[in-house]
Design an enzyme around this catalytic site. Structure first.
Site: not given
Ligand code: GLU
Length: 425
Positions: A110-112
């Site tokens: 994931a990444k944000g």
């Protein structure tokens, strides 16, 4: 000055797709698994208001993209940067899935991030922005579901604010068992020894292993580093005891060089005080092309994506590119490095030290343990070199480049899991 611009029409996510397709073809990946992994699972976009010190309200856009969780909870950093957009976050989330799979840790990808220039805001404003972002993400993150960490322009303090905000939204009885909702925390707030330097440490372990494989003497080697934040500065500092001299460094403020050697500890101190490498008294200013043409053995890109391209790859004269950043090389850049026989330790292996020690932090929190630094470093070394061995073996088996080989290692692991578990329903 280095540029983080999109260029030549290829976006960061297009780079990921091209890298993935190449590996899928090379290994003959099952078409069904290929379809699943070619898409992100969830994409959360939030718009939230923040009160500035002036009393005015500003609206911000934040992202969390969850690519895949077949191997474990979603995992990956949060970055604060003006270039953050859905395309970039998708790419970064996907790279996280491959990274954890290569070094065999039970996490997905994931990444944000938040689209903003953090240098324009006070500490108090950044705190309110971070807390409002964490609140907006709500139950889209969680200690057994999706675990953020620091990335570009975020740090242990950012994680402490997210932790505190997340726990404040929980019933009091549940708070103490949710401390592993973020990693990269300050030591006092449940962080792990060795996490801060972990990405740089992993890079140093990989470079050391490469030098052994190549019978290359590191004790008189030279390197230059792009980006002198957490990753770049720690890499330079940890390479020094191996004998590697830093001869140039670049960041968003400019580039400096000194062929006789730059003291990386002093430069890191200078960057902390002045916000960038420009004006560092122990070196001379150089322009971007001059920086990339630096005569040295090793280049460590540790800043943003798309730095080694059709235009810049021909300038490099090094023997090794060790990718500290995520996605610093685009497809054309890769091709040129291969043609020019420059070795590459690809990002999804080379910079995995950060998420490896994040995993150790997560485990320590779950078990209410605290490991000493020697234990963390020894375990990190074993994990990352395990990944290194698998990538080297895949490169030999498929007679392919190291980036493609790294993908093959990751995709094989994911393929096995899907084959065992099947697809619901
Ligand atoms: N942001 C780092 C990376 O790109 C660390 C991620 C993590 O520790 O979860 O690998």
């Amino acid at each position: 000055m280095m540029s983080g611009d999109r260029h030549g029409g290829s976006t960061v996510y297009e780079n990921v797709v091209a890298q993935f397709d190449r590996a899928a073809e090379t290994m003959g990946l099952d078409p069904s698994i290929r379809k699943i992994l070619a898409t992100t699972a969830n994409e959360v976009v939030v718009h939230f208001p923040v009160r500035l010190d002036s009393g005015k309200i500003e609206m911000f856009t934040g992202y969390r993209v969850q690519h895949n969780n077949a191997l474990g909870p979603y995992k990956g950093g949060l970055r604060y940067h003006p270039a953050v957009d859905i395309d970039e976050v998708r790419a970064l989330a996907t790279w996280m899935t491959w990274k954890s799979a290569i070094v065999d840790i039970p996490f997905g990808g994931a990444k944000g991030g938040v689209q903003c220039d953090p240098s324009k805001y006070s500490q108090a404003e950044l705190e309110r922005l971070t807390r409002r972002f964490a609140f907006a993400l709500g139950s889209n993150i969680g200690p057994e579901y999706d675990i953020p960490a620091p990335d570009v322009n975020t740090n242990a303090q950012t994680m402490a604010w997210i932790l505190d905000t997340y726990l404040s939204m929980m019933p009091p009885q549940e708070r103490n068992r949710c401390v592993h909702v973020v990693t990269g925390k300050p030591i006092e707030a449940g962080g792990s020894l060795g996490r801060e330097k972990a990405t740089g440490q992993g890079i140093a372990y990989c470079i050391e292993q490469w030098s052994k494989d190549r019978s290359f003497d590191l004790s008189s080697a030279t390197c230059f580093v792009q980006g002198f934040g957490n990753v770049g500065s720690w890499a330079a500092r940890l390479l020094r005891p191996l004998g590697v001299t830093l001869v140039a460094a670049e960041d968003h403020t400019g580039a400096v060089a000194h062929p006789a050697g730059i003291d990386p500890d002093r430069l890191a101190q200078y960057v902390r005080e002045r916000g960038g490498v420009a004006g560092f008294p122990g070196a001379k200013p150089v322009d971007h092309r001059g920086f990339l043409s630096t005569k040295a053995d090793i280049f460590v890109p540790a800043a943003l994506e798309n730095q080694i391209t059709k235009e810049t790859a021909p300038l490099l004269t090094v023997r090794l590119v060790a990718e500290g950043a995520n996605g610093p090389t685009d497809i054309e850049g890769d091709r040129i490095l291969q043609e020019r026989k420059i070795d590459l330790i690809p990002d999804i292996l080379c910079n995995s030290g950060g998420v490896i020690v994040s995993y150790f932090e997560w485990l320590q929190n779950k078990r209410s343990e605290s490991w000493d630094l020697e234990e963390v470093d020894a375990k990190l070394r074993r994990r990352i070199l395990g990944g290194y061995d698998r990538v080297r073996a895949a490169a030999e088996e498929f007679k392919t480049d190291w980036r493609t080989a790294a993908y093959v290692v990751a995709l094989r692991r994911l393929h096995t899991v899907y084959t065992r578990r099947g697809i619901f329903p």
